[in-house]
Design a protein around this motif. Structure first.
Motif: not given
Ligand code: ASP
Ligand code: MG
Length: 387
Positions: A41, A44, A47
């Protein structure tokens, strides 16, 4: 050789130190003799930060451009993790979703994986490399970069595991799936095993630990998902096929919702507009002349524009979107009686909150309410029904 897909969530790769630690874990798995494909991903809150940046430039950014922006988050972590592995003398190579052959629909910001063609992943695994794949993204058949909706890296991991015939391990900051978010409900306990159906309902009800579409994919392909903590104990939750005795599996909450009420005759117009904006109705009801739709706004990035268009196109439509949340209980055999629903509404009443809408199925009881009471409601409902 045995092959494993390991997915690491945003908090597991939040800084340089953590990326190095994840690299060590991956290196150990590789040295134990497994082929390893890692899905990452964005670091932290990257996004969220990219989304906030977009909104500062434009209140309603085109979804295509949002995808160009948001997909950059995972590209950062994939490259950094690959560097960290190479530093440990473990040959590694990173790929974007597109390079990994993740083919999706063209529903920008909320695309679905339609096919995985992991040719390059295979080739590099065969050369003995660890392959790092950027989660949450793919490419449409029109060659546009897409993202899979928030939490979509899980879906990338499960889809790749299915395509590679690999085991699937999902690492995050919690040691598996709990009966409620343990950060909110301290008495929540870890579930050793869950059926696909229970997990799908929990995810749809807002449990963030696994993405709903990822579980749907796992069910379709018969893949077991092992959910574990990255840096904590070795405990895990396994999500796989098979039934469990009747039980209450957990409590979950959602926020950022909207409730729409409108004349039932306009249902088609409403659904058509929602679809054009990539918004998906989570719950639908049409008792008599009136119809109601609940919307999850998490992947709707131009809600003010969509709300305006709905009001214009559908006279009599009322949209409630101020601090609407939902609290759900997931379990098996819930439709056998009203006990669960009554405990939920009773808990809300004790907190001075009124139910705004109710949805029930054999596996889930969901009550929409003021988002401000969600945490207290989760604690109270958990106390009454689970302990
Ligand atoms: N980075 C994306 C998100 O925050 C995807 C993911 O983490 O799975 O939603
Ligand atoms: Mg994330």
């Amino acid at each position: 050789m045995a092959c494993v897909v390991q997915k690491y969530g945003g908090s597991s790769v939040a800084d340089v130190e953590k990326i190095r630690k994840v690299a060590e874990k991956v290196a150990a798995t590789r040295r134990a003799g497994k082929d390893v494909c890692v899905v990452v991903s964005a670091m932290g809150d990257t996004t969220d930060e990219l989304l906030a940046l977009a909104k500062r430039v434009s209140p309603a950014p085109p979804r295509r451009e949002l995808d160009m922006l948001l997909s950059a988050g995972e590209r950062i972590s994939m490259a950094l993790l690959s560097m960290a592995l190479n530093d440990l003398d473990v040959p590694a190579i990173s790929f974007t979703g597109s390079q990994s052959g993740i083919i999706t629909t063209d529903a920008h910001a909320n695309a679905r994986i339609v096919e995985v063609r992991p040719k390059r992943v295979h080739e590099e695994l065969e050369k003995g490399k660890v392959v790092i794949v950027a989660g949450y993204q793919g490419v449409s058949t029109r060659k546009e970069v897409t993202t899979l909706g928030r939490g979509g890296s899980d879906t990338t991991a499960v889809a790749l595991a299915a395509a590679l015939g690999a085991d699937c391990e999902i690492y995050s900051d919690v040691a598996g799936v709990f009966t409620a978010d343990p950060r909110v409900v301290p008495s929540a306990g870890r579930l050793d095993a869950l059926s696909y159906e229970e997990m799908q309902e929990l995810a749809a009800a807002g449990a963030k630990v696994l993405n709903a579409q990822a579980v749907e994919f796992a069910k379709e392909k018969g893949i077991a998902i092992h959910a574990r903590s990255t840096f904590g104990a070795a405990d895990e939750t396994v999500v796989r096929g098979g039934a469990h005795p009747e039980r209450i599996a957990g409590v979950a909450t959602r926020r950022e919702l909207a409730l729409l009420a409108f004349p039932a005759a306009r249902l088609e117009d409403v659904l058509g507009l929602l679809e054009r904006h990539g918004a998906v109705a989570t719950e639908l009801a049409s008792p008599g002349e009136g119809a109601g739709v609940a919307l999850d706004l998490e992947n709707v990035h131009d809600w003010p524009v969509l709300r305006g268009r709905l009001a214009e196109a559908v006279p009599g439509l009322v949209a409630e979107d101020e601090a609407i949340g939902s609290v759900s209980v997931v379990g098996t055999g819930l439709s056998a009686g009203h006990r669960v629903l009554r405990e939920v509404t009773g808990s809300l009443a004790a907190l001075g909150a009124r139910p705004r809408a109710v949805f029930t199925s054999a596996l889930r009881v969901t009550v929409y309410c003021d988002a401000a009471v969600l945490k207290d409601a989760a604690r109270e409902i958990h106390r009454r029904l689970i302990g």
